[in-house]
Structure formats: C-alpha cells, structure tokens
Design a protein around this motif. Structure first.
Motif, short mmCIF file in Angstrom:
data_model
loop_
_atom_site.label_atom_id
_atom_site.label_comp_id
_atom_site.label_asym_id
_atom_site.label_seq_id
_atom_site.Cartn_x
_atom_site.Cartn_y
_atom_site.Cartn_z
N TYR A 32 8.27 -3.90 3.83
CA TYR A 32 7.45 -4.72 4.73
C TYR A 32 6.65 -3.86 5.71
O TYR A 32 5.53 -4.20 6.09
N LYS A 33 7.22 -2.74 6.11
CA LYS A 33 6.50 -1.84 7.02
C LYS A 33 5.35 -1.16 6.29
O LYS A 33 4.25 -0.99 6.85
N LEU A 34 5.60 -0.73 5.05
CA LEU A 34 4.54 -0.11 4.26
C LEU A 34 3.41 -1.09 4.00
O LEU A 34 2.23 -0.76 4.08
N ASP A 35 3.80 -2.32 3.67
CA ASP A 35 2.81 -3.35 3.39
C ASP A 35 1.94 -3.62 4.62
O ASP A 35 0.71 -3.75 4.52
N LYS A 36 2.57 -3.67 5.76
CA LYS A 36 1.84 -3.93 7.01
C LYS A 36 0.85 -2.79 7.30
O LYS A 36 -0.32 -3.04 7.63
N LYS A 37 1.31 -1.55 7.13
CA LYS A 37 0.44 -0.41 7.43
C LYS A 37 -0.67 -0.27 6.38
O LYS A 37 -1.80 0.11 6.69
N CYS A 38 -0.34 -0.61 5.12
CA CYS A 38 -1.35 -0.57 4.07
C CYS A 38 -2.45 -1.59 4.37
O CYS A 38 -3.64 -1.30 4.19
N ASN A 39 -2.05 -2.77 4.83
CA ASN A 39 -3.03 -3.81 5.18
C ASN A 39 -3.90 -3.38 6.37
O ASN A 39 -4.99 -3.92 6.57
N LEU A 40 -3.38 -2.41 7.14
CA LEU A 40 -4.16 -1.86 8.25
C LEU A 40 -4.93 -0.61 7.82
O LEU A 40 -5.37 0.18 8.65
N ASP A 41 -5.07 -0.46 6.51
CA ASP A 41 -5.84 0.64 5.91
C ASP A 41 -5.26 2.03 6.15
O ASP A 41 -5.98 3.00 6.36
N ASP A 42 -3.93 2.12 6.08
CA ASP A 42 -3.27 3.42 6.10
C ASP A 42 -3.05 3.85 4.65
O ASP A 42 -2.18 3.31 3.96
N GLY A 43 -3.86 4.80 4.18
CA GLY A 43 -3.83 5.19 2.78
C GLY A 43 -2.50 5.70 2.30
O GLY A 43 -2.06 5.37 1.19
#
Length: 253
Positions: A32-43
């Motif tokens: 869930y943390k990865l998903d959140k950061k990915c949605n914030l455009d963290d490659g």
C-alpha cells in the motif's frame, strides 16, 4: 594444470529478477505504501511494485508489472526501463520485441544504470537485435563497470584478457577479476585463479590458484568447482585427490 579456458557470464539468460544473480531485489516495503508513492509519480516505487507483481507469475500480474515498469521508465527510473526491457525481450506480460527491449536498455544505460549497460554490451557482443559490434560491447561493459556493476567488470576483464573489441591487457584483466573477487563474485575468483594457474599477467602460482578456485566454489560458482576438481586431479597447488576431483567436477557442473 588448469585448463586454458575463460567464459563470459552475463548473469541469467531470462528475466534477471527471477534469478539468483538478480540486478534488482524485491522490497520489504508494504504494497500500500508503494502504491501510494507510485501514484505520486515516484518511479522507484513503481518499479518495486512491479517486481512484487512479477512474483505471482499469473498472466494478469505480469501485465500489471509491465504497466508499472512502463510508468517507472517514463519517470526516468533506470531499473524500471531495465525490467521493461527484460519483459519485452522475453515476452513476459507483453508481446516480444527485441528492438524495443534494446532501446529500453539504451535508455536505462543513459540513466546510468550499470546493469542495463552490461545487458546492452551483451546484445552487441552477440548481435541480438543489433549488428554485432565487439568494440561497442567493450565500451558498454566499460561504462557498466565504471557504474559499479560487478558483472560488467567481470566481462570487461574477459574482453581485456582475450582482446575482444579492445586491446589485450592482462594486467587490467587481473585487476578487474581481483576487484570482483574481493566483492565475493565467484566467477571473478575463478577467472583470477585461472590467470595464476596459467601464469598469465602474473607470476604462476598454483597454490594461489587453488585457493581462488576454492573460494569460487564456496561461492557456488560451477566453473570454480570444476577448476578446483581439475587441480585435485592433477595435484596442482593441492595434494592429489582423485575422489575429491570427482566430487567437485561431477557435483558442481
């Protein structure tokens, strides 16, 4: 006497993130943390999330991983471009496209991803999706090594030792193998031992060679085990032991 033979190892032929010689490791961060950061455009987070989907190996999850690697690559994450390249090259979740895979390796290499430079070097050395060019292969292995990729350094050492696409230089090959061996790369230890056993670029020392073959074998390098077995068979640097020779030669190859 050790055999006059050196092999080029590129890592696993297939998706590198499935193999023991991984360039990229799975993360322990919660999804869930990865998903959140990915949605914030963290490659980087997108890439790590894609690697988690890879583990499940279902068609749907492989396709999802491709989407995530593509997003990561668009965000200039070198690991994302590299893994997307593997997906295209080996048709994992997407139709095979070698040319596009190579373009992705080039992009990742330009982003200073050492593993991608090493992969691109291999493509040029074998002519996979590109015109075979040993000089370019050597150049990409050199860049890979400069970026700290052990596999790139090892294969650059092979190129220097054999004069492939670059002027033969045993001293440089020796130093590259020594660097890899110090970092516990088994194949580098085996290749370094082979130089000592043959007296190439260094004073011949069968005892040092045998020690290096043992280290390589303990690091689960099959070639190192084979050379150690050969040393036991001939009594080169170790007490001759035919049973030991059989064990190392047959069990590790």
């Amino acid at each position: 006497m050790t055999k006059d033979f050196t092999k080029i190892i590129i890592g696993c032929i297939g998706l590198a993130f499935f193999c023991s010689c991984v360039y990229i490791t799975y993360t322990n961060r919660p999804i869930y943390k990865l998903d959140k950061k990915c949605n914030l455009d963290d490659g980087k987070s997108c890439t790590e999330l894609g690697l988690i989907y890879i583990k499940n190996r279902t068609k749907q999850d492989l396709q999802k991983s491709v989407e995530l690697f593509n997003k990561a690559c668009d965000l200039s994450d070198g690991d994302g471009c590299l893994n997307l390249g593997y997906a295209y090259e080996y048709s994992q979740g997407i139709e095979q496209n070698i040319l596009l895979a190579n373009d992705l390796y080039k992009k990742a290499c330009k982003l200073n991803n050492g593993a991608a430079c090493a992969r691109l070097a291999f493509q040029y050395s074998k002519g996979i999706g590109v015109n075979q060019d040993k000089v370019k292969a050597a150049e990409f292995y050199k860049k890979s090594c400069e970026l700290g990729d052990i596999l790139g350094c090892r294969n650059l050492g092979v190129f220097y030792e054999q004069g492939i696409g670059i002027e033969q230089d045993y001293a440089t090959a020796f130093n590259l193998y020594a660097k890899g061996c110090d970092l516990n790369d088994g194949s580098s230890c085996a290749f370094l031992g082979n130089l000592f056993g043959r007296g190439v670029g260094v004073r011949r020392d069968n005892f040092k060679a045998a020690d290096l073959f043992l280290k390589a074998c303990n690091l689960n390098d099959g070639y190192g085990c084979f050379l150690l077995g050969s040393a036991y068979e001939s009594g080169s640097g170790v007490r001759r032991n035919l049973l030991g020779a059989k064990k190392f030669i047959s069990d590790k190859l």
